[in-house]
Structures are given as structure tokens and as C-alpha cells.
Motif scaffolding. Structure first.
Motif, PDB file in Angstrom:
ATOM      1  N   SER A  46       0.850  -1.193   0.000  1.00  0.00           N
ATOM      2  CA  SER A  46       0.000   0.000   0.000  1.00  0.00           C
ATOM      3  C   SER A  46       0.884   1.240   0.000  1.00  0.00           C
ATOM      4  N   MET A  47       0.260   2.387  -0.221  1.00  0.00           N
ATOM      5  CA  MET A  47       0.979   3.654  -0.148  1.00  0.00           C
ATOM      6  C   MET A  47       1.509   3.880   1.268  1.00  0.00           C
ATOM      7  N   GLU A  48       0.751   3.468   2.253  1.00  0.00           N
ATOM      8  CA  GLU A  48       1.188   3.624   3.646  1.00  0.00           C
ATOM      9  C   GLU A  48       2.436   2.791   3.924  1.00  0.00           C
ATOM     10  N   GLU A  49       2.475   1.569   3.386  1.00  0.00           N
ATOM     11  CA  GLU A  49       3.661   0.733   3.565  1.00  0.00           C
ATOM     12  C   GLU A  49       4.870   1.367   2.885  1.00  0.00           C
ATOM     13  N   TYR A  50       4.659   1.888   1.687  1.00  0.00           N
ATOM     14  CA  TYR A  50       5.749   2.578   0.983  1.00  0.00           C
ATOM     15  C   TYR A  50       6.295   3.719   1.838  1.00  0.00           C
ATOM     16  N   GLN A  51       5.411   4.554   2.361  1.00  0.00           N
ATOM     17  CA  GLN A  51       5.841   5.698   3.168  1.00  0.00           C
ATOM     18  C   GLN A  51       6.567   5.252   4.429  1.00  0.00           C
ATOM     19  N   GLN A  52       6.079   4.197   5.051  1.00  0.00           N
ATOM     20  CA  GLN A  52       6.718   3.674   6.263  1.00  0.00           C
ATOM     21  C   GLN A  52       8.123   3.154   5.957  1.00  0.00           C
ATOM     22  N   ILE A  53       8.255   2.381   4.888  1.00  0.00           N
ATOM     23  CA  ILE A  53       9.563   1.825   4.520  1.00  0.00           C
ATOM     24  C   ILE A  53      10.533   2.945   4.166  1.00  0.00           C
ATOM     25  N   GLU A  54      10.087   3.912   3.377  1.00  0.00           N
ATOM     26  CA  GLU A  54      10.963   5.021   3.014  1.00  0.00           C
ATOM     27  C   GLU A  54      11.432   5.782   4.252  1.00  0.00           C
ATOM     28  N   GLN A  55      10.549   5.977   5.208  1.00  0.00           N
ATOM     29  CA  GLN A  55      10.925   6.675   6.441  1.00  0.00           C
ATOM     30  C   GLN A  55      11.932   5.852   7.241  1.00  0.00           C
ATOM     31  N   GLN A  56      11.716   4.551   7.299  1.00  0.00           N
ATOM     32  CA  GLN A  56      12.651   3.687   8.020  1.00  0.00           C
ATOM     33  C   GLN A  56      14.031   3.708   7.362  1.00  0.00           C
ATOM     34  N   VAL A  57      14.070   3.677   6.054  1.00  0.00           N
ATOM     35  CA  VAL A  57      15.348   3.730   5.343  1.00  0.00           C
ATOM     36  C   VAL A  57      16.052   5.049   5.638  1.00  0.00           C
ATOM     37  N   ARG A  58      15.317   6.146   5.572  1.00  0.00           N
ATOM     38  CA  ARG A  58      15.917   7.466   5.836  1.00  0.00           C
ATOM     39  C   ARG A  58      16.370   7.613   7.284  1.00  0.00           C
ATOM     40  N   ASN A  59      15.721   6.920   8.199  1.00  0.00           N
ATOM     41  CA  ASN A  59      16.088   6.986   9.613  1.00  0.00           C
ATOM     42  C   ASN A  59      17.170   5.984  10.004  1.00  0.00           C
ATOM     43  N   ASP A  60      17.567   5.146   9.075  1.00  0.00           N
ATOM     44  CA  ASP A  60      18.593   4.132   9.326  1.00  0.00           C
ATOM     45  C   ASP A  60      19.967   4.795   9.219  1.00  0.00           C
ATOM     46  N   ARG A  61      20.535   5.127  10.349  1.00  0.00           N
ATOM     47  CA  ARG A  61      21.818   5.862  10.360  1.00  0.00           C
ATOM     48  C   ARG A  61      22.930   5.117   9.641  1.00  0.00           C
TER      49      ARG A  61
END
Length: 84
Positions: A46-61
Motif C-alpha cells: 500500500s501507499m502507507e507501507e511505501y511511506q513507512q519503509i521510506e521513512q525507516q530507510v531514511r532513519n537508518d543511520r
């Protein structure tokens, strides 16, 4: 292009897969200006899953440091991939 493939396989792909993204396909084309375009198609539930994954990737130091410093690449390779 070999350097970008190395960067994709060592940094970008594992980070996306770590958080649940599924790579459907990836293509490269040469354009008239002697450059290369890369297309990747990812599958998300879903679009929500996409947004969640993208945020997790960006927050992965660790991932962001690899991308920013090119930790998996030599100094010469980092210089050549900075445009990406």
C-alpha cells in the motif's frame, strides 16, 4: 555504470529489503547524451507501507552513512558516484 551497480547492490538494495520492500525489476538505458538512466520498480502492499519503509530507510543511520560516505566504495569510486 559498474560503480553505480556496486553502490546499488551494496547499499541501496539491502536497505530497502531490510524494511520489507520487494524489487520487481531494474533496468538501465543509455540516452542520446551518453548518460545512463536507471529505473527500478518496487512492490509495496500500500501507499502507507511505501511511506513507512521510506521513512525507516531514511532513519537508518548506518545506511545513510554508507550512502553519504560511500563506505563500501574506494575513494576513487566515491568520487565517481557523488552525482547519484
Amino acid at each position: 555504470m559498474i560503480l553505480f551497480n556496486k553502490h546499488f547492490n551494496r547499499s541501496l538494495l539491502p536497505a530497502q529489503q531490510k524494511y520489507g520492500a520487494h524489487l520487481i525489476g531494474r533496468w538501465m538505458t543509455n540516452d542520446a547524451k551518453d548518460s545512463v538512466e536507471v529505473f527500478a520498480i518496487w512492490q509495496y502492499a500500500s501507499m502507507e507501507e511505501y511511506q513507512q519503509i521510506e521513512q525507516q530507510v531514511r532513519n537508518d543511520r548506518e545506511h545513510m552513512e554508507r550512502v553519504e560516505t560511500g563506505i563500501n566504495l574506494s575513494a576513487q569510486e566515491r568520487k565517481l558516484t557523488t552525482c547519484f
